[in-house]
Design a protein around this motif. Structure first.
Motif, PDB file in Angstrom:
ATOM      1  N   MET A 105      28.896  -6.797  -0.833  1.00  0.00           N
ATOM      2  CA  MET A 105      28.395  -7.809  -1.758  1.00  0.00           C
ATOM      3  C   MET A 105      27.250  -8.589  -1.119  1.00  0.00           C
ATOM      4  O   MET A 105      27.227  -8.806   0.096  1.00  0.00           O
ATOM      5  CB  MET A 105      29.505  -8.783  -2.172  1.00  0.00           C
ATOM      6  CG  MET A 105      30.656  -8.125  -2.910  1.00  0.00           C
ATOM      7  SD  MET A 105      31.796  -9.324  -3.665  1.00  0.00           S
ATOM      8  CE  MET A 105      30.816  -9.878  -5.060  1.00  0.00           C
ATOM      9  N   GLY A 106      26.281  -8.991  -1.955  1.00  0.00           N
ATOM     10  CA  GLY A 106      25.160  -9.792  -1.485  1.00  0.00           C
ATOM     11  C   GLY A 106      24.567 -10.572  -2.628  1.00  0.00           C
ATOM     12  O   GLY A 106      25.125 -10.633  -3.726  1.00  0.00           O
ATOM     13  N   GLY A 107      23.446 -11.187  -2.380  1.00  0.00           N
ATOM     14  CA  GLY A 107      22.792 -11.980  -3.410  1.00  0.00           C
ATOM     15  C   GLY A 107      22.778 -13.454  -3.057  1.00  0.00           C
ATOM     16  O   GLY A 107      23.236 -13.877  -1.980  1.00  0.00           O
ATOM     17  N   LEU A 108      22.253 -14.267  -3.965  1.00  0.00           N
ATOM     18  CA  LEU A 108      22.078 -15.683  -3.690  1.00  0.00           C
ATOM     19  C   LEU A 108      23.394 -16.401  -3.418  1.00  0.00           C
ATOM     20  O   LEU A 108      23.539 -17.126  -2.431  1.00  0.00           O
ATOM     21  CB  LEU A 108      21.360 -16.347  -4.869  1.00  0.00           C
ATOM     22  CG  LEU A 108      19.940 -15.852  -5.173  1.00  0.00           C
ATOM     23  CD1 LEU A 108      19.372 -16.601  -6.363  1.00  0.00           C
ATOM     24  CD2 LEU A 108      19.044 -16.021  -3.970  1.00  0.00           C
ATOM     25  N   HIS A 109      24.384 -16.208  -4.279  1.00  0.00           N
ATOM     26  CA  HIS A 109      25.644 -16.928  -4.106  1.00  0.00           C
ATOM     27  C   HIS A 109      26.351 -16.512  -2.823  1.00  0.00           C
ATOM     28  O   HIS A 109      26.785 -17.356  -2.032  1.00  0.00           O
ATOM     29  CB  HIS A 109      26.565 -16.693  -5.302  1.00  0.00           C
ATOM     30  CG  HIS A 109      27.848 -17.460  -5.185  1.00  0.00           C
ATOM     31  ND1 HIS A 109      28.009 -18.728  -5.691  1.00  0.00           N
ATOM     32  CD2 HIS A 109      29.037 -17.148  -4.571  1.00  0.00           C
ATOM     33  CE1 HIS A 109      29.220 -19.167  -5.413  1.00  0.00           C
ATOM     34  NE2 HIS A 109      29.866 -18.229  -4.735  1.00  0.00           N
ATOM     35  N   VAL A 110      26.462 -15.220  -2.626  1.00  0.00           N
ATOM     36  CA  VAL A 110      27.163 -14.712  -1.448  1.00  0.00           C
ATOM     37  C   VAL A 110      26.464 -15.139  -0.161  1.00  0.00           C
ATOM     38  O   VAL A 110      27.112 -15.352   0.874  1.00  0.00           O
ATOM     39  CB  VAL A 110      27.273 -13.174  -1.544  1.00  0.00           C
ATOM     40  CG1 VAL A 110      27.787 -12.576  -0.248  1.00  0.00           C
ATOM     41  CG2 VAL A 110      28.201 -12.793  -2.696  1.00  0.00           C
ATOM     42  N   SER A 111      25.154 -15.322  -0.225  1.00  0.00           N
ATOM     43  CA  SER A 111      24.415 -15.717   0.969  1.00  0.00           C
ATOM     44  C   SER A 111      24.791 -17.107   1.457  1.00  0.00           C
ATOM     45  O   SER A 111      24.670 -17.406   2.643  1.00  0.00           O
ATOM     46  CB  SER A 111      22.901 -15.662   0.701  1.00  0.00           C
ATOM     47  OG  SER A 111      22.469 -14.329   0.551  1.00  0.00           O
ATOM     48  N   VAL A 112      25.242 -17.976   0.551  1.00  0.00           N
ATOM     49  CA  VAL A 112      25.654 -19.318   0.984  1.00  0.00           C
ATOM     50  C   VAL A 112      27.164 -19.479   1.033  1.00  0.00           C
ATOM     51  O   VAL A 112      27.666 -20.485   1.535  1.00  0.00           O
ATOM     52  CB  VAL A 112      25.042 -20.411   0.077  1.00  0.00           C
ATOM     53  CG1 VAL A 112      23.541 -20.411   0.200  1.00  0.00           C
ATOM     54  CG2 VAL A 112      25.481 -20.257  -1.350  1.00  0.00           C
ATOM     55  N   GLU A 113      27.894 -18.498   0.506  1.00  0.00           N
ATOM     56  CA  GLU A 113      29.359 -18.535   0.544  1.00  0.00           C
ATOM     57  C   GLU A 113      29.911 -17.218   1.107  1.00  0.00           C
ATOM     58  O   GLU A 113      30.760 -16.570   0.487  1.00  0.00           O
ATOM     59  CB  GLU A 113      29.924 -18.785  -0.860  1.00  0.00           C
ATOM     60  CG  GLU A 113      29.574 -20.131  -1.458  1.00  0.00           C
ATOM     61  CD  GLU A 113      30.320 -21.275  -0.792  1.00  0.00           C
ATOM     62  OE1 GLU A 113      31.326 -21.006  -0.086  1.00  0.00           O
ATOM     63  OE2 GLU A 113      29.903 -22.434  -0.970  1.00  0.00           O
ATOM     64  N   PRO A 114      29.453 -16.808   2.298  1.00  0.00           N
ATOM     65  CA  PRO A 114      29.894 -15.508   2.829  1.00  0.00           C
ATOM     66  C   PRO A 114      31.385 -15.447   3.123  1.00  0.00           C
ATOM     67  O   PRO A 114      32.014 -14.403   2.924  1.00  0.00           O
ATOM     68  CB  PRO A 114      29.054 -15.341   4.101  1.00  0.00           C
ATOM     69  CG  PRO A 114      28.681 -16.732   4.501  1.00  0.00           C
ATOM     70  CD  PRO A 114      28.508 -17.483   3.219  1.00  0.00           C
ATOM     71  N   ASP A 115      31.970 -16.542   3.601  1.00  0.00           N
ATOM     72  CA  ASP A 115      33.405 -16.530   3.906  1.00  0.00           C
ATOM     73  C   ASP A 115      34.229 -16.355   2.640  1.00  0.00           C
ATOM     74  O   ASP A 115      35.253 -15.651   2.644  1.00  0.00           O
ATOM     75  CB  ASP A 115      33.802 -17.828   4.618  1.00  0.00           C
ATOM     76  CG  ASP A 115      33.208 -17.924   6.009  1.00  0.00           C
ATOM     77  OD1 ASP A 115      32.882 -16.871   6.575  1.00  0.00           O
ATOM     78  OD2 ASP A 115      33.057 -19.045   6.511  1.00  0.00           O
TER      79      ASP A 115
END
Length: 446
Positions: A105-115
């Protein structure tokens, strides 16, 4: 490996009253639906940089968030999502992993909520994925893949090296628009904007030759596509923008883009844009009230500096035969319940061809979210499904939550009524019918 690229699709407000209004009144979710039904350009780029020797496929979820059955035949699935749909994306990822499919998974949201994402994905990509993805795929093949992959570890991405997106994977899907990227980022730093804050990259322009190359590849898949430049602010560099338009003109294509009001300062650019096929620009006006614009843009107070001239700027753009979709944010700190009538009067007085109204939305990772959370004004922290731009999830400073919700509906009913839309759009057609010949005959410098 068989690798699937799965895009989440569909955009739905959660507020029952607003949702019902959006289903019956033309326009309120119109732009959101366009965005949600565009192919995922990010996934098409990942497909293009996938190492050779793999069987790759592009999928999209249905409007209800259900994934196609074929995705379960894959060994690895990359999922792209944004905040409003991240919980649906997590549910899809959980189902895939339960069936033995590895998920990245990646993208804008995942980039700031990786955990947060790690609870649902085997691998998480933080930041721009084009440099990371080939290394991740090779590591998975070798059985040595770590779980979190940070784009910062691979150095700054040179967008001169971007390949042609895999438009061929789209096959015959009935899209209304096709995305092409000409620039990445924006020089302004608005406190509510998710994209720049999350990716932490400067404004970058792609070589015009590369943009034309991508369009040629798209035209090989779909004859005479309507283009959407997948940019945050296309025409920051006016010299580069003019060259792009000169190269686009012979193609006789039509296109849409997002940019700021400074294009109105350059008549030559506006004339070239029209000749090159620009049909509409989306411009973030945010508020007709000068005081409400103060401090929105954190670097140079750009929004407030340009605010007094916004009405004239929109008129100049539309006088060149390019419609403007003016965007307004409702619920800014200095907004009172009077703002709804102010926006209606402003939009009708110009008049704006299209209007997009949204609710101030604290996206995760933005200065806005951090400030409102610190002030105790986020109503339900981590309710990412409310990040639709239409749902209220914060306490406004100068009105109640209900006043903001009701005011949004009141304004939508009036702005998007058939009568109001006809009144706003008629002057555009009347003016441009009278001046079409003169516009096309203007001399344009080289």
């Amino acid at each position: 490996m068989k690798i699937g690229f799965l895009a989440m699709s569909g955009l739905r407000a959660h507020d029952p009253k607003l949702l019902a209004l959006g289903l019956t009144m033309p326009g309120i979710l119109e732009r959101g639906k366009v965005i949600a039904t565009l192919p995922s350009l990010g996934l098409l780029y990942l497909a293009a940089v996938t190492p050779t020797g793999h069987d790759i496929h592009y999928f999209e979820t249905e409007g209800d968030g259900k994934e196609p059955a074929e995705v379960y035949d894959c060994d690895l699935v990359a999922i792209s999502t944004f905040s409003a749909q991240v919980f649906e994306a997590y549910a899809v990822a959980d189902r895939l992993r339960a069936r033995g499919v590895k998920v990245a998974m990646g993208g804008l949201h995942v980039s700031v909520e990786p955990d947060e994402a790690l609870a649902h994905a085997d691998f998480v990509i933080v930041g721009e994925g084009e440099a990371v993805w080939p290394a991740l795929v090779r590591a998975i093949e070798n059985g040595t893949a770590q779980r979190v992959w940070n784009a910062a570890d691979f150095g700054a991405l040179d967008i001169h090296d971007l390949p042609v997106p895999r438009y061929d994977l789209l096959r015959d899907r009935p899209y209304n628009r096709f995305p092409v990227q000409t620039t990445r980022g924006c020089p302004w730093r608005c406190d509510f904007c998710a994209s720049n804050v999350m990716l932490q990259q400067p404004y970058r322009k792609r070589p015009v030759e590369d943009v034309l190359r991508d369009i040629e590849a798209m035209c090989a898949v779909r004859k005479r596509p309507f283009l959407e430049f997948a940019d945050d602010n296309t025409f920051v560099d006016k010299v580069w923008g003019k060259e792009l338009c000169r190269r686009l003109e012979p193609l006789h294509l039509q296109w849409f883009t997002e940019t700021d009001v400074t294009i109105a300062d350059d008549e030559e650019l506006l004339t070239l844009m029209r000749r090159a096929g620009c049909r509409q620009v989306l411009v973030g006006l945010e508020s007709p009230q000068q005081s409400s614009l103060e401090g929105l843009e954190l670097r140079s107070n750009f929004k407030a500096r340009r605010g007094p001239g916004n009405a004239d700027a929109v008129r100049r753009i539309q006088e060149h035969g390019i419609t403007v979709n003016g965007c307004f944010i409702l619920g800014l700190d200095r907004h009172t319940p009077s703002i709804f009538q102010v926006v209606l009067d402003f939009a009708c007085s110009i008049p704006l061809y299209d209007v997009q109204i949204t609710v101030l939305t604290p996206f995760p990772g933005t200065p806005l979210y951090d400030r409102l959370l610190c002030e105790g004004r986020i109503l339900e922290p981590n309710r990412w499904e409310l990040c639709t731009l239409f749902d209220v999830n914060f306490q406004p400073a100068n009105m109640t939550v209900d006043e903001l919700r009701d005011g949004m509906c009141w304004l939508a009913e009036r702005l998007y009524s058939e009568e109001c839309q006809e009144q706003r759009r008629r002057p555009f057609f009347e003016h441009n019918a009278a001046t079409a010949g003169r516009l096309d005959c203007r001399a344009v410098g080289s």
